[in-house]
Write an enzyme that holds these catalytic residues in place. Structure first.
Site, mmCIF file in Angstrom:
data_model
loop_
_atom_site.group_PDB
_atom_site.id
_atom_site.type_symbol
_atom_site.label_atom_id
_atom_site.label_comp_id
_atom_site.label_asym_id
_atom_site.label_seq_id
_atom_site.Cartn_x
_atom_site.Cartn_y
_atom_site.Cartn_z
ATOM 1 N N GLU A 92 36.576 -16.128 12.493
ATOM 2 C CA GLU A 92 36.849 -17.321 13.306
ATOM 3 C C GLU A 92 36.435 -16.988 14.731
ATOM 4 O OE1 GLU A 92 37.504 -19.877 11.775
ATOM 5 O OE2 GLU A 92 38.489 -19.283 9.920
ATOM 6 N N CYS B 123 40.360 -21.561 21.162
ATOM 7 C CA CYS B 123 39.023 -21.462 20.572
ATOM 8 C C CYS B 123 38.420 -22.820 20.247
ATOM 9 C CB CYS B 123 39.059 -20.584 19.321
ATOM 10 S SG CYS B 123 40.187 -21.166 18.038
#
Length: 465
Positions: free
Chosen positions: A214, A248
């Protein structure tokens, strides 16, 4: 023992424990998830204080919302659906192989490793742990060395609520992180930047360890000409300045028709003033973690200024008594594509606003860059939504809002291309940390012996082979 020796000992212990008990039943898995929920819920105030200490300042509401509530919601979802996820799934059998039967058996992988980042230190360690425990695995976690207080608390609580053979947290710096990635896990999940993600993938490849990465990236927000600018600005502001932009999937930059850019700037100013009426002194505005992050962001903004960009500061920098720093929300209007603020993931409170010709130009801008972890589009037009879904690539898509897809446990969460590989959350996470094993059960009476040599050509022709 050194940290690395401790790490190896913990890994070996989990390997042995899984070998002795390779199939935890439904009750055992639910019990582990219940203990993880109790650990998170009972100590939520300690968790919030630890994160605030590591950040220099973290708004308590943001820690409760983004660290505690999301984990508890994921656990509730997993416990509610776990029986169905564990049940073998029937598979269709070709008529030539009937009355044989087939099914897919979801089997625990073994020992799962999780490398968590600093920006959401509890959430991004525990959310993948929820999925891995639900799937019946043992879990080893390496939290970030940049949040040492939270990491130490996590290690202490894990020892209290779990045996080291079930779930264990191993602290340490870069040396431990490298040794961690080199262990022969049955699956390794890493959340963080692309450069370190590539190093993790290389280390894992030595053992053929499957990885989920990720990695974030430059998440765009497109504001179409039919969007309500006040509403769009409010939702962009929420997604961008939650945790001071250290998310993020935060909007990294905004693409808007050039004629509407000045109005959007004014709407964003108003949204920030509503959210943080006292500017950086507001109790709801968080600090930026660490001197390295602060220096990187400062250099990025100074470069934009030096190149003549219009920089609009929506507050003042604030030095905190314990060494933390709050950097204010800043809008950067029409920066050059060659600047660091447009080349690198910002991961902070700067927000470039880029004027484009029209919606087609915005889509072309998105497609010209690396595939992002998320894509936000503000439009009510069904045709434009279809084009976003069919002509662009991203980990996730949200229309008329930001961030919230990650809070839906039934949706897979993950990147594509430069923003990562693999997805987890909910059933997608259960499957990520399981081996979907093919099972074929031959019937006592069957006709497959007719296919034994010597082959009968007429029979093969009859069967369409």
């Amino acid at each position: 023992m050194t940290h690395v020796q401790t790490l190896q000992a913990r890994f070996d212990a989990q390997r042995r424990a899984f070998a002795a008990e390779p199939w935890p039943d439904l009750a055992q898995r639910r019990d582990r998830l219940a203990r993880l929920a109790t650990m998170t819920r009972r100590h939520r105030d300690e968790i919030s204080r630890a994160i605030a200490s590591d950040f220099g300042y973290r708004a308590e509401a943001e820690s409760r919302l983004a660290e505690v509530a999301t984990v508890l919601q994921a656990i509730r979802h997993a416990r509610r659906h776990l029986r169905r996820w564990m049940r073998p799934r029937r598979a269709a059998v070709p008529w030539r192989l009937k009355p044989g039967r087939a099914r897919v058996h979801r089997q625990p992988l073994g020992v799962v490793g999780i490398i968590a980042p600093f920006n959401y230190p509890w959430n991004l360690a525990m959310l993948p742990a929820v999925d891995a425990l639900a799937a019946g695995n043992r879990v080893l976690i390496k939290p970030s060395e940049h949040t040492p207080v939270t990491s130490a608390l996590m290690a202490r609580l894990a020892e209290r609520y779990f045996s080291a053979e079930e779930l264990c947290v191993v602290e340490g710096g870069m040396g431990v992180a490298k040794a961690f990635a080199a262990l022969p896990f049955d699956h390794l999940l890493f959340t963080g930047g692309g450069r370190i993600g590539r190093e993790v993938a290389r280390a894992a490849a030595t053992n053929l360890t499957p990885v989920t990465l990720e990695l974030g990236g430059k998440t765009p927000a497109i504001v179409a000409d039919d969007a309500d600018l006040t509403r769009a600005a409010e939702r962009i502001a929420f997604g961008k300045w939650l945790n001071a932009g250290q998310t993020c999937i935060a909007p990294d930059h905004v693409l808007v028709e050039s004629a509407r850019l000045p109005a959007l700037v004014e709407a964003l100013k108003a949204a920030v003033a509503d959210f943080y009426p006292k500017g950086c002194t507001s109790a709801d505005y968080s600090a930026v973690v660490g001197e390295r992050q602060q220096s990187r962001l400062t250099a990025m903004l100074e470069e934009a200024r030096d190149h003549g960009c219009r920089v609009i500061e929506l507050g003042e920098r604030r030095e905190l008594p314990d060494g933390g720093v709050k950097l204010p929300p800043v809008l950067v209007v029409d920066p050059n594509e060659g600047l660091a603020i447009m080349r690198e993931e910002i991961f902070g409170p700067w927000l470039p606003i880029v004027g484009v010709r029209d919606f087609d130009a915005a889509l072309a801008h998105v497609n010209a860059g690396p595939r992002p972890l998320a894509l936000y589009a503000f439009t009510d037009d069904a045709e434009r939504r279809r084009r976003v879904l069919e002509t662009t690539h991203s980990g996730g898509v949200v229309f008329n809002d930001t961030l919230w897809h990650s809070a839906v446990p039934a949706l897979p969460f993950g990147g594509v291309g430069d923003s990562g590989m693999g997805a987890y959350h909910g059933e997608a996470g259960f499957r990520r940390f399981s081996h979907e094993r093919s099972v074929f059960i031959q019937a006592r009476r069957n006709a497959v012996s007719l296919l034994n040599p010597p082959y009968r050509r007429w029979l093969l022709k009859l069967l369409g082979l």
